[in-house]
Design an enzyme around this catalytic site. Sequence first.
Site, PDB file in Angstrom:
ATOM      1  N   HIS A  77       0.825  -1.215   0.000  1.00  0.00           N
ATOM      2  CA  HIS A  77       0.000   0.000   0.000  1.00  0.00           C
ATOM      3  C   HIS A  77       0.852   1.253   0.000  1.00  0.00           C
ATOM      4  CE1 HIS A  77       0.471  -0.812   4.406  1.00  0.00           C
ATOM      5  NE2 HIS A  77       0.588   0.508   4.493  1.00  0.00           N
TER       6      HIS A  77
ATOM      7  N   HIS B 276       3.916   7.123   3.690  1.00  0.00           N
ATOM      8  CA  HIS B 276       4.854   6.006   3.561  1.00  0.00           C
ATOM      9  C   HIS B 276       4.419   5.032   2.481  1.00  0.00           C
ATOM     10  CE1 HIS B 276       1.988   4.277   6.603  1.00  0.00           C
ATOM     11  NE2 HIS B 276       2.203   3.151   5.938  1.00  0.00           N
TER      12      HIS B 276
ATOM     13  N   GLU C 271       7.606   1.048   5.091  1.00  0.00           N
ATOM     14  CA  GLU C 271       7.052   0.030   5.981  1.00  0.00           C
ATOM     15  C   GLU C 271       7.265  -1.329   5.319  1.00  0.00           C
ATOM     16  OE1 GLU C 271       2.787   0.326   6.398  1.00  0.00           O
ATOM     17  OE2 GLU C 271       2.743  -1.015   8.120  1.00  0.00           O
TER      18      GLU C 271
HETATM   19 CO    CO Z   1       1.131   1.375   6.284  1.00  0.00          CO
END
Ligand code: CO
Length: 139
Positions: free
Chosen positions: A7, A79, A130
């Site tokens: 994502h 992020h 991440e």
């Molecule tokens: Co995230």
Amino acid sequence: MIGRLNHVAIAVPDLAAAAALYADTLGARVSAEQILPEHGVRLVFVDLPNARIELMEPFGEGSPITAFLQKNPRGGIHHLCYEVADIGDAAAKLVAGGARILGDGKPRIGAHGNPVLFLHPADFLGTLVELEEVPQWES
Ligand code: CO
């Protein structure tokens, strides 16, 4: 080491307005709101055929995205999340290579119920990264 893009997370000042923008203007499928108190965010997922967009609004005191929104009051990309097959293995290799993991360095359970950790943006081209351990990930 990294697999699919899982994502892209966008911090937003107004989650309802952001969800409506994606649902109505962009015609995307947007999930119901979800609150993650331990991460200090309220969020929705935008489901795309090849990845998700997470729209996140601060939740509670001391949300980790409050300072980001002070610098980016209209919102902004916060992020990127890449999938890995084994987060412990990925973390060990990255730390051995000099990368820094945020917080105590230990994975936490993220928005999708999988272990996640964050890498210092200064070590990755100014981008907060991440890593998420996704069990079905295949190399
Ligand atoms: Co995230």
